[in-house]
Design a protein around this motif. Structure first.
Motif, PDB file in Angstrom:
ATOM      1  N   MET A 194      54.956  18.747  55.047  1.00 22.47           N
ATOM      2  CA  MET A 194      54.938  19.835  56.026  1.00 22.47           C
ATOM      3  C   MET A 194      53.577  19.830  56.710  1.00 22.47           C
ATOM      4  O   MET A 194      52.537  19.861  56.050  1.00 22.47           O
ATOM      5  CB  MET A 194      55.185  21.192  55.368  1.00 22.47           C
ATOM      6  N   HIS A 195      53.606  19.799  58.014  1.00 20.39           N
ATOM      7  CA  HIS A 195      52.376  19.809  58.799  1.00 20.39           C
ATOM      8  C   HIS A 195      52.166  21.227  59.318  1.00 20.39           C
ATOM      9  O   HIS A 195      52.999  21.772  60.045  1.00 20.39           O
ATOM     10  CB  HIS A 195      52.470  18.799  59.940  1.00 20.39           C
ATOM     11  N   THR A 196      51.062  21.831  58.901  1.00 20.10           N
ATOM     12  CA  THR A 196      50.800  23.236  59.180  1.00 20.10           C
ATOM     13  C   THR A 196      49.303  23.475  59.145  1.00 20.10           C
ATOM     14  O   THR A 196      48.544  22.686  58.570  1.00 20.10           O
ATOM     15  CB  THR A 196      51.494  24.129  58.132  1.00 20.10           C
ATOM     16  N   ASP A 197      48.880  24.590  59.745  1.00 14.46           N
ATOM     17  CA  ASP A 197      47.471  24.981  59.692  1.00 14.46           C
ATOM     18  C   ASP A 197      47.174  25.888  58.497  1.00 14.46           C
ATOM     19  O   ASP A 197      46.040  26.349  58.342  1.00 14.46           O
ATOM     20  CB  ASP A 197      47.091  25.717  60.988  1.00 14.46           C
ATOM     21  N   GLY A 220      48.371  15.309  49.379  1.00 12.72           N
ATOM     22  CA  GLY A 220      48.658  14.858  50.729  1.00 12.72           C
ATOM     23  C   GLY A 220      49.161  16.009  51.580  1.00 12.72           C
ATOM     24  O   GLY A 220      48.656  17.128  51.507  1.00 12.72           O
ATOM     25  N   ASN A 221      50.179  15.745  52.396  1.00 12.66           N
ATOM     26  CA  ASN A 221      50.786  16.801  53.208  1.00 12.66           C
ATOM     27  C   ASN A 221      52.088  17.310  52.597  1.00 12.66           C
ATOM     28  O   ASN A 221      52.851  18.007  53.263  1.00 12.66           O
ATOM     29  CB  ASN A 221      51.082  16.267  54.621  1.00 12.66           C
ATOM     30  N   ARG A 222      52.338  16.970  51.342  1.00 10.18           N
ATOM     31  CA  ARG A 222      53.607  17.357  50.727  1.00 10.18           C
ATOM     32  C   ARG A 222      53.543  18.771  50.161  1.00 10.18           C
ATOM     33  O   ARG A 222      52.507  19.216  49.677  1.00 10.18           O
ATOM     34  CB  ARG A 222      53.987  16.360  49.636  1.00 10.18           C
ATOM     35  N   TRP A 223      54.687  19.457  50.223  1.00  9.17           N
ATOM     36  CA  TRP A 223      54.788  20.830  49.750  1.00  9.17           C
ATOM     37  C   TRP A 223      56.037  20.976  48.880  1.00  9.17           C
ATOM     38  O   TRP A 223      57.040  20.296  49.088  1.00  9.17           O
ATOM     39  CB  TRP A 223      54.908  21.803  50.928  1.00  9.17           C
ATOM     40  N   ARG A 224      55.958  21.883  47.912  1.00  7.99           N
ATOM     41  CA  ARG A 224      57.137  22.360  47.191  1.00  7.99           C
ATOM     42  C   ARG A 224      57.612  23.616  47.917  1.00  7.99           C
ATOM     43  O   ARG A 224      56.856  24.589  48.063  1.00  7.99           O
ATOM     44  CB  ARG A 224      56.794  22.672  45.736  1.00  7.99           C
ATOM     45  N   GLN A 244      61.791  24.566  58.346  1.00 15.22           N
ATOM     46  CA  GLN A 244      60.879  24.576  59.486  1.00 15.22           C
ATOM     47  C   GLN A 244      61.037  25.842  60.306  1.00 15.22           C
ATOM     48  O   GLN A 244      60.043  26.493  60.676  1.00 15.22           O
ATOM     49  CB  GLN A 244      61.155  23.343  60.345  1.00 15.22           C
ATOM     50  N   ARG A 245      62.281  26.213  60.584  1.00 14.92           N
ATOM     51  CA  ARG A 245      62.535  27.403  61.394  1.00 14.92           C
ATOM     52  C   ARG A 245      62.129  28.689  60.660  1.00 14.92           C
ATOM     53  O   ARG A 245      61.444  29.540  61.224  1.00 14.92           O
ATOM     54  CB  ARG A 245      64.019  27.459  61.757  1.00 14.92           C
ATOM     55  N   ALA A 254      54.068  27.679  64.460  1.00 18.14           N
ATOM     56  CA  ALA A 254      54.971  26.557  64.269  1.00 18.14           C
ATOM     57  C   ALA A 254      54.511  25.639  63.144  1.00 18.14           C
ATOM     58  O   ALA A 254      53.312  25.429  62.935  1.00 18.14           O
ATOM     59  CB  ALA A 254      55.079  25.762  65.570  1.00 18.14           C
ATOM     60  N   VAL A 255      55.472  25.111  62.408  1.00 24.44           N
ATOM     61  CA  VAL A 255      55.217  24.094  61.390  1.00 24.44           C
ATOM     62  C   VAL A 255      56.207  22.963  61.624  1.00 24.44           C
ATOM     63  O   VAL A 255      57.216  23.126  62.316  1.00 24.44           O
ATOM     64  CB  VAL A 255      55.387  24.647  59.961  1.00 24.44           C
ATOM     65  N   ARG A 256      55.907  21.812  61.038  1.00 19.80           N
ATOM     66  CA  ARG A 256      56.831  20.685  61.132  1.00 19.80           C
ATOM     67  C   ARG A 256      57.156  20.209  59.727  1.00 19.80           C
ATOM     68  O   ARG A 256      56.257  19.812  58.977  1.00 19.80           O
ATOM     69  CB  ARG A 256      56.231  19.554  61.965  1.00 19.80           C
ATOM     70  N   VAL A 257      58.428  20.284  59.369  1.00 25.72           N
ATOM     71  CA  VAL A 257      58.884  19.894  58.030  1.00 25.72           C
ATOM     72  C   VAL A 257      59.687  18.602  58.140  1.00 25.72           C
ATOM     73  O   VAL A 257      60.655  18.516  58.903  1.00 25.72           O
ATOM     74  CB  VAL A 257      59.749  20.996  57.391  1.00 25.72           C
ATOM     75  N   ALA A 258      59.285  17.599  57.376  1.00 27.80           N
ATOM     76  CA  ALA A 258      59.979  16.308  57.388  1.00 27.80           C
ATOM     77  C   ALA A 258      61.180  16.347  56.445  1.00 27.80           C
ATOM     78  O   ALA A 258      61.353  17.281  55.653  1.00 27.80           O
ATOM     79  CB  ALA A 258      59.015  15.207  56.969  1.00 27.80           C
ATOM     80  N   ARG A 259      61.991  15.321  56.539  1.00 26.68           N
ATOM     81  CA  ARG A 259      63.144  15.215  55.643  1.00 26.68           C
ATOM     82  C   ARG A 259      62.652  15.230  54.193  1.00 26.68           C
ATOM     83  O   ARG A 259      61.737  14.492  53.818  1.00 26.68           O
ATOM     84  CB  ARG A 259      63.888  13.911  55.914  1.00 26.68           C
TER      85      ARG A 259
END
Length: 541
Positions: A194-197, A220-224, A244-245, A254-259
């Motif tokens: 997840m890419h977020t501030d 890294g950029n990984r989240w639970r 993401q929504r 806004a955030v961006r969540v990958a598969r």
């Protein structure tokens, strides 16, 4: 195939709890065999939170550096509601000092890898694809039937069996231990980039019109990520879009969540066994209790059980104590499991709760908490005390000598490691913490001019030096002799409430078993009599 077991203990289950039991038994010279029905190590993260008390135990095990290298330190809890940040509570452990005032976000796969690497150095490797199918026991041994991956069946005997084989434990079923409780919540868990501030040092509780979510940063950029409402699995892409929504709506940016790399629909059960020992068989971890992941305590509780059990079982196996010592495992850990179920049940309800009243009340409540230091500290002490494991006490244990109204802290039954990261660098604590890393009992004695009773008591325990270390706390500026805790600055004595002639007897898991103002042989006899020693102090010397 029939085999005569040479191992002293068979551990079923090579997850974190089974690995910890095996590690702690091996450190004490016990021969252990570790088997697991799975084809190999787990590849999904599962448990991700390691709390301060478990980190203290990792330090005693000699594994803390490897764990810290692989995890992320979490030191805050942040609440968002409908695009607004209501509060950020930074962890305050001032009322319960610890050298690890944070939660370590470390995936269970990494935790298990650290244990396996440590066991490999001791010549122990888990046997994968070996399923325990049946067991029978008498007063001297346990006979087990093991099925190997190639279909061959092995029958073997061992003196002791420990079941750490998870929530669907075969050992628990064969021992006919009921897992009582209920299953009342289903949540969806996912691991994804997840890419977020959002700052990466906090756990996030996010309340939106679409329900309640939680987010925990990993490496890294990984989240639970956790969703308490939308629990249907349709596709990985749909789950990513949904998180993401909802997270973006909840935090107001806004955030961006990958598969996701892992998704699990998890039914939050609250169940436990009434006892954890049946003759020569014992259970620990999820084999003994299962519960909601709301406060991230499951693996922590299991690791703490593993340490509690291992030192006791090792004393029995090596002939230092009678099997009655193991009765205290039940008596100490079943109440901890019951308290855990109660706290996780409350945490589960709190996380999910969303009503018009709470929508209005939470901003007010957390506004007050954020502004009023006294209220904030009280709330943090209550929340952190239960979650961290730092307030676990064995004061009611049959092993513990009651304090009889004495006010010195730590009291019998409490952990000795009540030292902050600021104080741990003192010469005295540096030596004492090193001593705690040895798998032994400790007897700490503060120097006094009244030396004769102390010398008589120390002479009496000289025969216990194979498992008991004696340390004198002195005014020395540095450690020049073995067995001396240099305490010129008085830091150790202040932290431990030690006055001249005072003493503490500390269990191998770091809990105070007894303490007093003057060390005498009679006082030590009274304390050690509770441990069911094969060689009681009353018959020594």
């Amino acid at each position: 195939m029939t085999a005569s077991g040479k191992q002293q203990v068979l551990v079923a289950g090579a997850g974190p709890v089974g690995l910890a039991v095996t590690h702690e038994l091996a450190r004490r010279g016990v021969s252990v065999r570790l088997v697991d029905a799975a084809d190999g190590p787990a590849t999904t993260s599962r448990a991700v939170a390691t709390h301060p008390r478990t980190l203290e135990l990792y330090d005693q095990m000699g594994l803390i550096d490897q764990m810290l290298e692989r995890g992320r330190r979490i030191s805050a809890f942040t609440l968002y509601q409908d695009g607004r940040r209501l509060a950020r509570l930074d962890a305050d452990y001032s009322t319960m000092p610890t050298r690890f005032p944070f939660t370590l976000a470390i995936e269970q796969t990494a935790t298990e890898a650290v244990f396996r690497e440590a066991l490999a150095t001791r010549g122990i490797t888990p046997e994968w694809g070996v399923r325990l199918e049946d067991l029978a026991q008498d007063g001297t041994e346990v006979t087990v039937r093991l099925r190997h991956a190639d279909g061959t069946v092995e029958t073997t005997t061992v003196p002791w069996l420990v079941g750490c084989d998870g929530g669907h434990s075969v050992v628990r079923r064969l021992l006919q231990l009921p897992l009582a409780g209920d299953a009342n919540r289903t949540w969806l868990l996912a691991d994804a980039e997840m890419h977020t501030d959002l700052p990466l040092n906090s756990i996030y509780w996010i309340r939106t019109q679409g329900g309640t979510l939680m987010a925990v940063p990993l490496s890294g950029n990984r989240w639970r990520l956790l969703d308490t409402v939308d629990i249907d699995y349709d596709s990985d892409d749909a789950i990513a879009e949904r998180f993401q929504r909802k997270i973006g709506m909840g935090i107001g940016s806004a955030v961006r969540v990958a598969r996701p790399t892992w998704v699990s629909v998890f039914t939050a059960q609250q169940r436990m066994v009434p006892r954890m020992r049946v003759g020569r068989c014992l259970v620990a971890g999820d084999a003994a209790h299962v519960h909601s992941p709301a406060s991230g305590q499951g693996m922590n509780t299991g690791i703490q059980e593993a340490v509690n059990l291992a030192w006791k079982l090792a004393m029995v196996v090596t002939g230092q104590a009678h099997p009655q010592l193991l009765d205290s495992y039940d008596l100490e850990r079943v109440p901890v499991g019951a308290a855990l179920l109660a706290s996780t049940r409350k945490a589960t309800k709190m996380i999910e709760l969303r009503t018009p009243f709470t929508d209005l009340a939470l901003p007010v409540i957390f506004g007050v908490v954020s502004r009023v230091d006294q209220i904030r500290r009280r709330m943090q002490a209550q929340m952190l005390g239960g979650m961290s494991g730092l307030n676990v006490s064995y004061k009611d244990s049959p092993l513990t000598v009651p304090s009889n109204g004495a006010r010195e802290e730590p009291r019998p039954g409490e952990r000795i490691t009540r030292v902050s990261s600021q104080d741990e660098g003192s010469p005295g604590w540096s030596v004492l913490l090193s001593a705690l890393r040895e798998p032994r009992w400790l007897l700490l004695v503060a120097d006094s001019r009244q030396a004769r009773p102390t010398q008589e008591a120390l002479a009496a325990v000289d025969g216990y030096r194979s498992w008991l270390s004696v340390w004198r706390v002195t005014d020395a500026a540095e450690a020049v002799d073995a067995g001396v805790v240099p305490d010129a600055d008085g830091c150790v004595r202040a932290n431990l409430g030690l006055t001249a002639g005072g003493w503490l007897l500390v269990r191998p898991d770091g809990y105070v078993q007894a303490r007093g103002h003057d060390l005498t042989r009679a006082a030590l006899e009274a304390a050690l009599d509770r441990v069911h020693l094969v060689q009681p102090l009353a018959r020594v010397g």
